[in-house]
Write a protein that holds these residues in place. Structure first.
Motif, PDB file in Angstrom:
ATOM      1  N   GLU A  50       0.748  -1.001   0.107  1.00  0.00           N
ATOM      2  CA  GLU A  50      -0.132   0.137   0.020  1.00  0.00           C
ATOM      3  C   GLU A  50       0.698   1.302  -0.089  1.00  0.00           C
ATOM      4  N   ILE A  51       2.307   1.139   0.304  1.00  0.00           N
ATOM      5  CA  ILE A  51       2.930   2.355   0.455  1.00  0.00           C
ATOM      6  C   ILE A  51       3.044   3.075  -0.909  1.00  0.00           C
ATOM      7  N   VAL A  52       2.694   2.354  -2.154  1.00  0.00           N
ATOM      8  CA  VAL A  52       3.083   3.047  -3.212  1.00  0.00           C
ATOM      9  C   VAL A  52       1.973   4.168  -3.493  1.00  0.00           C
ATOM     10  N   HIS A  53       0.643   4.145  -2.527  1.00  0.00           N
ATOM     11  CA  HIS A  53      -0.137   5.312  -2.586  1.00  0.00           C
ATOM     12  C   HIS A  53      -0.106   6.350  -1.736  1.00  0.00           C
ATOM     13  N   ASP A  54       0.963   6.399  -0.850  1.00  0.00           N
ATOM     14  CA  ASP A  54       1.275   7.269   0.099  1.00  0.00           C
ATOM     15  C   ASP A  54       1.776   8.783  -0.749  1.00  0.00           C
ATOM     16  N   PRO A  55       1.052   9.893  -0.569  1.00  0.00           N
ATOM     17  CA  PRO A  55       1.137  11.146  -1.417  1.00  0.00           C
ATOM     18  C   PRO A  55       2.417  11.535  -1.181  1.00  0.00           C
ATOM     19  N   SER A  56       3.062  11.319  -0.151  1.00  0.00           N
ATOM     20  CA  SER A  56       4.377  12.017  -0.013  1.00  0.00           C
ATOM     21  C   SER A  56       5.463  11.263  -0.514  1.00  0.00           C
ATOM     22  N   ASP A  57       5.139  10.348  -1.393  1.00  0.00           N
ATOM     23  CA  ASP A  57       6.162   9.687  -2.252  1.00  0.00           C
ATOM     24  C   ASP A  57       7.407   8.991  -1.341  1.00  0.00           C
TER      25      ASP A  57
END
Length: 215
Positions: free
Chosen positions: A171-178
């Motif tokens: 799910e970390i690919v969706h973190d907007p802070s990249d």
């Protein structure tokens, strides 16, 4: 330069591993020699009483796992280390904490490898990658502070901490802070990031960056 990436989670498809892969990609693109290991392949035993559990014949550690191999053959030869981990109960995973706890067995005055370990553990650049479900800053501050103290004690440079927010695997690919991009950048610039830690008697210029125009 030689970089060792240490994953504290055994999940090869987990979020902290995604951070590790990004750091590895960045480091390799920058021309560094990178090795990646999973702690559960090496560390199985917790620290005991070193004054009681060393082998009587040679004074070496009697704990039966591959910790010595990790330390002597992987960690010491590396110029830089990147630790990738999930946040466990607002701290580093126990297996990773054991890596630092068991350093005592190799740095105490009576340890056979003391000189080798003390000489080899210092002077490294260190990066930290953390996967954390909670987004508030305080969740990971304890781990960051602990690494600040560990690296200062070991005479190393903590050059960066990247935190990514996720729970489900991948799910970390969706973190907007990249965080994946930031992990990649940390891997690429592990030896280029400037670390300054001034004391009251430190001689220093009034310019932070070379080539800056004084106004």
């Amino acid at each position: 330069m030689k970089i060792l990436v240490i994953s504290a989670s055994p999940r090869a498809d987990g979020n902290s591993h995604a951070l590790a892969r990004s750091a590895i990609d960045g480091a390799r693109d920058a021309g560094h020699d990178v090795e990646h290991v999973f702690l559960d392949d090496y560390v199985q035993q917790m620290l005991g009483n070193c004054r009681m559990c060393r082998r009587p014949q040679d004074g070496r550690c009697s704990l039966d796992d591959r910790y010595a191999e990790l330390l002597l053959d992987k960690i010491l030869p590396a110029d830089g280390i990147v630790f990738a981990m999930p946040l466990y109960f607002y701290g580093m995973p126990g297996r990773l904490k054991t890596v630092f706890d068991r350093l005592f067995c190799y740095t105490a005055n009576s340890a056979p490898e003391q000189d080798v370990v003390v000489d080899g553990i210092t002077g490294k650049n260190v990066g930290v990658l953390i996967s954390c479900e909670e987004s508030y800053v305080g969740a990971t501050q304890g781990v960051a502070a602990q690494f600040q103290e560990l690296t200062r004690y070991l005479n190393q440079n903590l050059v960066g901490v990247v935190v990514g927010n996720a729970n489900s695997r991948g799910e970390i690919v969706h973190d907007p802070s990249d965080p994946l991009a930031r992990a990649r950048d940390l891997g690429a610039r592990l030896f280029a990031i400037r670390v300054t830690d001034y004391r009251i008697d430190t001689a220093r210029s009034n310019r932070v960056w070379d080539g800056a125009v004084h106004s």
